[in-house]
Every structure is written in structure tokens, then in C-alpha cells.
Write an enzyme that holds these catalytic residues in place. Structure first.
Site, short mmCIF file in Angstrom:
data_model
loop_
_atom_site.label_atom_id
_atom_site.label_comp_id
_atom_site.label_asym_id
_atom_site.label_seq_id
_atom_site.Cartn_x
_atom_site.Cartn_y
_atom_site.Cartn_z
N PHE A 102 0.87 -1.18 0.00
CA PHE A 102 0.00 0.00 0.00
C PHE A 102 0.90 1.22 0.00
CE2 PHE A 102 -2.40 3.13 2.74
CZ PHE A 102 -3.38 3.45 1.81
N GLN A 172 -12.37 -0.04 0.42
CA GLN A 172 -11.71 0.44 -0.80
C GLN A 172 -12.15 -0.28 -2.07
OE1 GLN A 172 -10.05 -0.10 2.08
NE2 GLN A 172 -8.28 1.25 2.30
N GLN A 173 -12.63 -1.50 -1.95
CA GLN A 173 -13.01 -2.24 -3.15
C GLN A 173 -14.33 -1.77 -3.75
OE1 GLN A 173 -10.84 -3.47 -4.60
NE2 GLN A 173 -9.96 -5.38 -3.87
N ASN A 195 -17.64 4.08 5.73
CA ASN A 195 -17.58 5.47 6.15
C ASN A 195 -18.68 6.23 5.41
OD1 ASN A 195 -16.60 6.12 3.55
ND2 ASN A 195 -14.46 5.99 4.22
N THR A 223 -18.90 5.12 10.01
CA THR A 223 -17.95 5.98 10.70
C THR A 223 -18.00 7.37 10.09
OG1 THR A 223 -16.16 5.21 9.24
CG2 THR A 223 -16.45 4.07 11.35
N LEU A 224 -17.90 8.38 10.95
CA LEU A 224 -18.11 9.77 10.54
C LEU A 224 -16.88 10.63 10.73
CD1 LEU A 224 -21.60 10.18 12.29
CD2 LEU A 224 -21.16 9.48 9.92
N ASP A 257 -9.82 0.95 10.43
CA ASP A 257 -9.55 -0.43 10.82
C ASP A 257 -9.55 -0.58 12.33
OD1 ASP A 257 -9.17 -0.83 8.11
OD2 ASP A 257 -6.99 -0.64 8.23
#
Length: 328
Positions: A102, A172-173, A195, A223-224, A257
């Protein structure tokens, strides 16, 4: 609970750009972007979504089962994870490819531009969950995290066939997957993690409304960022969980994560959803305070003190019955 965490296992190459990406973009030429950013710093860290989540769960005292594909260069990384409580015996080792990489650059506003080389991760589609369940005496929950897309679909379908509850975490996918595959990943999930941006992307690509999604999953967790997290369930009022205050904002890589690690650890302890998100928020805060997704330590008493300060003494008392950090 026996929780398996599937997804990417990778090495992170993290760079810092001292300016703003937005200042380098010309609106009239976005179809011909050619940019090079001179960065101030390079950090090489252990990462990968599944590995980051499993590491965080191990730091909280659980023994998560990490499931993914790596290269022969994984030996040192394996030792690190095992020393932090992660079960690595179900990891597939490729004979042909290196462990995934990554590469991420973060600007001064914490915006990120990243690339991901899959490497051995492409072989994750060869992993079957049945032998994993047999080895550990059954699985109570499988997190299907960002991975080789075929592997994600295979793990999800196998969970359905075997009656294993699963958490969908496509992250991400989502950018590369089509609506039909995303619908397959989400349908019937016990938990759906995204998110805010990913939440909208799920709805756009599947053609489902927010209500449609809630009709297909038991719990939707969004998630914010600096606003904390939100939990939605069909027929129930939403829960908004404010963030845990941070000591400093250093690097956002791996924050999501870590939230999942804290949330899933609390699920494993049998705590209510609000408490799960509170533990998730505080675990995420620890990552934000460091460079890299696995460079933090959790000291039990400090963690409980910060949890109590953020969410009240009852939160700390309830979590204290379960948490088993390696540091006092």
C-alpha cells in the site's frame, strides 16, 4: 466468540506532502492530470485492512483468526502479529508473489492519494473458510474485509451456505466493484461497515435507498471521521456516538480499521452496540495519534481512564470486566 478477519495483509509505505492536493489541481484539466508530489517523509509500516483489525483486537485481549494471502516475505510480520495475540495459522502463503503493498501520500489537511499492489492477495480467492472453522472448533462471526474481489464474494457465499454470521466491510473495493457484486456482499450481513462516502457509494451502485439497505442487514455502522460514528437498524432510532478526544492528529491511516477492531472486540465481549462503537472510537483515536496502523500500544488502565472520561464511568466499568490489554 471465535471471530475470523478476512481481507488484505500488506506493507504500508506512508508519505507526507506538506501542501494541499487541492491547490495542485486545475479544474479545466482534470482529464489530463500529471502530478508529482515532493514528500517530506517516508514511513514503512505493517498494514493491510485485515491485519490492522486483527492487531487491534489482539491488543484488546482477543485472539482473532487472521485469514488472507501473503508472500514468502511475511515471516517477520507473522511473528509480530502472533506476539500481539493474532492467530496466523490460517494464512495462505504464495509461492509466486510478494505480500501486497500500500503506497499512500497524505497532505496537510489529511487528504490522501493512494495506490495498492495486490501481489499475493490475488490468491486469497483460493482460501476456503470450512477448514478454518474446523481447525478452531467453529466460527461465530466472519468479517469480510477489502480483499481480492473474488475472495470477498467466495467468503460471503460460504458464510451463507454454512450459516456463519458475517460482517460486510467492502471499503476500498467499492470503487472497482459493480452494483451486482456489492449487493451480493451486503445482502444478509449481520453488520455492514462503511464510512460516509462509502455509504453513499453503496447506495449509488446498488440502486438501494438507505431503507433498502437496512432491510437487508441487521446493523449498519457508519464511521463519521471527527464526528464519531452512527449505528442504524431497521425500525429503531439511530444511535450517534461522539468521537473520543485525541491527544494529537498525526496520521489517519488505519483509523477505520482500528474502529472495527474495537467494535468487533466489544461484540466478542457481548456488549451493547453503543458501547461497541465507543470502544471502537477510542481504539481509532490511538491510531490517529501515531503514524501507521499498528504502531500504537494499549495500556489497560489508561484506556479505561480515557474511555471513562469520554463516555462516563459506567462505560469504563463495563469494559473493565473484559479488556485484557498486554500492558497494565
Amino acid at each position: 466468540m471465535r471471530i475470523a478477519v478476512t481481507g488484505s495483509i500488506a506493507t504500508d509505505n506512508l508519505m507526507t506532502f506538506p501542501g494541499r492536493f487541492g491547490d495542485q489541481l486545475i479544474a479545466e484539466q482534470l482529464d489530463r492530470v500529471s502530478l508529482s508530489f515532493l514528500v517530506d517523509d517516508l514511513q514503512v509500516r505493517r498494514g493491510g485492512i485485515a491485519a490492522n483489525i486483527a492487531f487491534g483486537m489482539g491488543c484488546l485481549g482477543l485472539t482473532p483468526i487472521l485469514v488472507g494471502a501473503v508472500g514468502a516475505d511475511f515471516a517477520d510480520y507473522r511473528s509480530w502479529l502472533e506476539r500481539h495475540g493474532v492467530d496466523c495459522d490460517s494464512i495462505h502463503v504464495s509461492e509466486l508473489h510478494h505480500t501486497a503493498r500500500f503506497l499512500c501520500t497524505t497532505d496537510q489537511d489529511h487528504n490522501q492519494i493512494a495506490s495498492f499492489y495486490t501481489g499475493a492477495m490475488a490468491e486469497a480467492r483460493e482460501i476456503e473458510l470450512g477448514p478454518v472453522a474446523d481447525r478452531v472448533g467453529g466460527l461465530d462471526l466472519v468479517l469480510v474485509g477489502a480483499n481480492d474481489p473474488d475472495a470477498m464474494l467466495r467468503h460471503t457465499e460460504e458464510c451463507r451456505q454454512r450459516g456463519i454470521p458475517f460482517a460486510a466491510d467492502p471499503s476500498q473495493q467499492l470503487a472497482r466493484m459493480e452494483g451486482e457484486d456489492i449487493r451480493t456482499l451486503v445482502e444478509g450481513a449481520t453488520y455492514l461497515f462503511t464510512n460516509e462516502y462509502e455509504k453513499a457509494l453503496v447506495e449509488q451502485k446498488t440502486g438501494w435507498s438507505d431503507e433498502d439497505v437496512l432491510a437487508r442487514v441487521k446493523v449498519r455502522v457508519t464511521t463519521l471521521g471527527p464526528k464519531g460514528a452512527r449505528i442504524d437498524r431497521a425500525g429503531e432510532p439511530p444511535l450517534h456516538i461522539p468521537p473520543a478526544p485525541e491527544k494529537a492528529k498525526v496520521d489517519p491511516t488505519g483509523v477505520g480499521d482500528a474502529f472495527r477492531a474495537g467494535f468487533l472486540a466489544s461484540v466478542g465481549w457481548g456488549l451493547p452496540l453503543e458501547r461497541c462503537a465507543q470502544v471502537g472510537n477510542l481504539t481509532a483515536t490511538h491510531v490517529l495519534e501515531h503514524v501507521g496502523g499498528q504502531e500504537y500500544e494499549l495500556a489497560r488502565q489508561e484506556f479505561l481512564d480515557r474511555l471513562g472520561s469520554a463516555y462516563g464511568a459506567s462505560a469504563a466499568t463495563e469494559v473493565a470486566e473484559h479488556i485484557r490489554c498486554p500492558h497494565p
